[in-house]
Scaffold this motif. Structure first.
Motif, PDB file in Angstrom:
ATOM      1  N   GLU A   1       0.806  -1.231   0.000  1.00  0.00           N
ATOM      2  CA  GLU A   1       0.000   0.000   0.000  1.00  0.00           C
ATOM      3  C   GLU A   1       0.834   1.272   0.000  1.00  0.00           C
ATOM      4  N   PHE A   2       2.160   1.149   0.119  1.00  0.00           N
ATOM      5  CA  PHE A   2       3.006   2.334   0.259  1.00  0.00           C
ATOM      6  C   PHE A   2       3.573   2.762  -1.096  1.00  0.00           C
ATOM      7  N   GLY A   3       3.225   3.971  -1.519  1.00  0.00           N
ATOM      8  CA  GLY A   3       3.707   4.480  -2.796  1.00  0.00           C
ATOM      9  C   GLY A   3       5.220   4.569  -2.860  1.00  0.00           C
ATOM     10  N   ARG A   4       5.862   4.876  -1.723  1.00  0.00           N
ATOM     11  CA  ARG A   4       7.324   5.010  -1.728  1.00  0.00           C
ATOM     12  C   ARG A   4       8.022   3.694  -2.100  1.00  0.00           C
ATOM     13  N   TYR A   5       7.349   2.574  -1.823  1.00  0.00           N
ATOM     14  CA  TYR A   5       7.917   1.271  -2.167  1.00  0.00           C
ATOM     15  C   TYR A   5       8.084   1.155  -3.686  1.00  0.00           C
ATOM     16  N   TYR A   6       7.064   1.560  -4.431  1.00  0.00           N
ATOM     17  CA  TYR A   6       7.100   1.495  -5.887  1.00  0.00           C
ATOM     18  C   TYR A   6       8.098   2.500  -6.454  1.00  0.00           C
ATOM     19  N   LEU A   7       8.169   3.685  -5.837  1.00  0.00           N
ATOM     20  CA  LEU A   7       9.111   4.700  -6.312  1.00  0.00           C
ATOM     21  C   LEU A   7      10.547   4.223  -6.151  1.00  0.00           C
ATOM     22  N   ALA A   8      10.818   3.556  -5.030  1.00  0.00           N
ATOM     23  CA  ALA A   8      12.167   3.025  -4.812  1.00  0.00           C
ATOM     24  C   ALA A   8      12.503   1.949  -5.837  1.00  0.00           C
ATOM     25  N   MET A   9      11.528   1.108  -6.176  1.00  0.00           N
ATOM     26  CA  MET A   9      11.765   0.079  -7.189  1.00  0.00           C
ATOM     27  C   MET A   9      12.011   0.716  -8.557  1.00  0.00           C
ATOM     28  N   ALA A  10      11.283   1.774  -8.853  1.00  0.00           N
ATOM     29  CA  ALA A  10      11.483   2.456 -10.132  1.00  0.00           C
ATOM     30  C   ALA A  10      12.895   3.027 -10.228  1.00  0.00           C
ATOM     31  N   LYS A  11      13.409   3.605  -9.136  1.00  0.00           N
ATOM     32  CA  LYS A  11      14.774   4.137  -9.136  1.00  0.00           C
ATOM     33  C   LYS A  11      15.800   3.032  -9.352  1.00  0.00           C
ATOM     34  N   ARG A  12      15.505   1.846  -8.858  1.00  0.00           N
ATOM     35  CA  ARG A  12      16.413   0.712  -9.037  1.00  0.00           C
ATOM     36  C   ARG A  12      16.199   0.022 -10.387  1.00  0.00           C
ATOM     37  N   GLU A  13      15.199   0.488 -11.134  1.00  0.00           N
ATOM     38  CA  GLU A  13      14.809  -0.125 -12.405  1.00  0.00           C
ATOM     39  C   GLU A  13      14.360  -1.572 -12.204  1.00  0.00           C
TER      40      GLU A  13
END
Length: 382
Positions: A104-116
Motif C-alpha cells: 500500500e506504500f507508494g514510496r515502495y514502488y518509487l524506490a523500485m522504479a529508481k532501481r529499475e
C-alpha cells in the motif's frame, strides 16, 4: 531472464517470531525454491526497502527454507541491509512479491522504479473488500489501499484463481482504475502421499484446516459436533481442528475450552508440523471446509492431492479447483452437514466411496505449471 528479486519481509519476520508458515507463507517459500538460486532478497518496512547482497540473500533463503531461526544472524542481516541501502546502484530486473504486506506504500514502488525493478504482486484475495464483516476492523481500508496502489503502480499482477481476478477487475472498474497486465497462476499444494505414515487416531475422525477466524465457520461445525455427540455418544467421530487461533473467534474459543460434551472429542492442534499434518490428512474420513468465502482454498487442493475426500461449501472457487469431486453443501445447512458427516464416518459409506472414485479424476495444479505461467508473464513485461 533478468534478475529476480523476492520480498521476504513477511517470511523473515514470522521466522524471527517463531510462527508456523501459513498458506501465503508456503507460496513464498515455493518462490524461493524456484528462484532463490539466482535471486536477490528484499526487505521492507512501511514502504522503505533495501536489497540484500547476493551473499546475505542466499543466507536468508537458506534459513527460510530450513526453518532455522537464528535471531542474531537475522538481526545482523537486517543491519547490513540498512547500511548497504546507502550504496545501492541501479539493479534492473523484476520483483516478485507473494504477500500483501507493504504493497500500500507508494514510496515502495518509487524506490523500485529508481532501481529499475518492475514490481509484480500476487493477489491472493479481495475478501476484506468484498466481505469486510469476516475481517478485523480496519483491515478493509488497509487492503483497499493495497489493491488501489497496486492497480495504479504495479507492473503486473498475478491472481491465484479466476475468482480472484474477477474480483480484482470488478474493484478496478468500481474505483475507476485501468487493470494492469495480469495472469492467473493457480497454486499447487506441494504435498505428496507418504506410504507407511502411522495413523494418528484409532477411530474415525475428520479434519478442519486453517486459521480460526469467522469466515472459516468453525463455530458452526462445533455445534454440529455437539449434536453428533448428543446422538452418538461415545461412538461419535472425532474432529481435529488444525490451525492457530486468529481474530474475533471468542465464540469458537468458548466452545473449545468450555463445552463439556466436546472435550476429548474435538482435538485442537494449534502448532502442527508438516509431518503431523500429513498424517492427519492421509487417514481422515474427510476434510471439512465450510467457509463462507475463500480466495483460493489451499487445504482443498492439499486434501484432494492426498486422495482425501472433502465436504465443502458450495463456492465458485472450489468448483474452479475441484469441479464436482467434493460433496458441496450450504455453509449454514446444519442438518445437511450432520447427515453427511454421519454417513462419511461409516466404514461402508457409499457416499465416501463415490467421492473416492471421483477423486481418481482430480488433476492437481503443479508448481511447474504455476511457474511456467509466471515466467511467460514476466517475459511480456520486459
Amino acid at each position: 531472464m533478468s534478475t529476480i528479486f523476492l520480498d521476504v519481509t513477511r517470511l523473515l519476520t514470522r521466522l524471527y517470531d517463531g510462527l508456523m508458515p501459513t498458506g501465503v507463507d508456503r507460496v513464498g517459500l515455493e518462490y524461493i525454491k524456484r528462484y532463490g538460486g539466482h535471486a536477490r532478497a528484499i526487505l521492507s518496512e512501511r514502504g522503505f526497502s533495501t536489497v540484500l547482497t547476493e551473499r546475505d540473500s542466499q543466507l536468508v533463503f537458506s534459513m527460510l527454507l530450513a526453518s532455522i531461526c537464528d535471531r542474531n544472524k537475522i538481526r545482523a542481516v537486517v543491519a547490513r541491509g540498512c547500511f548497504n541501502r546507502l550504496r545501492e546502484a541501479r539493479l534492473h530486473g523484476a520483483l516478485l512479491h507473494t504477500s500483501h504486506n507493504g504493497m500500500e506504500f507508494g514510496r515502495y514502488y518509487l524506490a523500485m522504479a529508481k532501481r529499475e525493478i518492475r514490481p509484480v504482486f500476487m493477489i491472493h484475495d479481495l475478501i476484506p473488500l468484498t466481505h469486510a464483516e469476516y475481517c478485523r476492523p480496519g483491515v478493509n481500508a488497509t487492503h483497499r489501499r493495497r489493491i488501489h496502489t497496486a492497480l495504479k503502480r504495479a507492473s503486473g499482477l498475478i491472481a491465484n484463481s479466476q475468482g480472484t481476478l474477477d474480483s480484482l477487475a470488478a474493484e478496478a472498474r468500481h474505483a475507476g482504475f485501468a487493470l494492469p497486465p495480469t495472469v492467473i497462476a493457480r497454486l499447487a499444494s506441494g504435498v505428496t502421499e507418504r506410504p507407511g505414515v502411522t495413523r494418528p487416531l484409532p477411530g474415525p475422525y475428520f479434519v478442519m484446516l486453517g486459521t480460526i477466524e469467522p469466515r472459516k465457520n468453525h463455530w458452526f461445525i462445533l455445534h454440529v459436533w455437539r449434536r453428533l455427540v448428543e446422538q452418538l455418544g461415545d461412538t461419535a467421530p472425532k474432529l481435529v481442528v488444525i490451525g492457530r487461533r486468529g481474530w474475533e473467534c471468542e465464540n469458537v474459543v468458548d466452545m473449545l475450552e468450555r463445552c463439556e460434551s466436546l472435550k476429548g472429542v474435538v482435538i485442537e492442534e494449534a502448532h502442527c508440523s508438516d509431518v503431523q499434518l500429513q498424517a492427519y490428512l492421509q487417514h481422515a474420513q474427510a476434510l471439512l471446509f465450510p467457509s463462507f468465502v475463500e480466495g483460493y482454498g489451499m487445504p482443498l487442493a492439499e486434501a484432494l492431492a492426498l486422495k482425501l475426500p472433502v465436504l465443502a461449501s458450495d463456492l465458485d472457487v472450489f468448483r474452479e479447483i475441484a469441479n464436482n469431486i467434493p460433496d458441496y453443501l450450504d455453509p449454514l445447512d446444519g442438518p445437511g452437514w450432520l447427515a453427511r458427516i454421519q454417513a462419511y464416518s461409516q466404514s461402508d459409506s457409499s457416499a465416501r466411496k463415490a467421492q473416492l472414485q471421483r477423486l481418481e479424476r482430480f488433476r492437481e495444479p503443479t508448481w511447474a505449471e504455476h511457474f511456467e505461467q509466471v515466467n511467460r508473464f514476466l517475459e511480456t513485461l520486459q
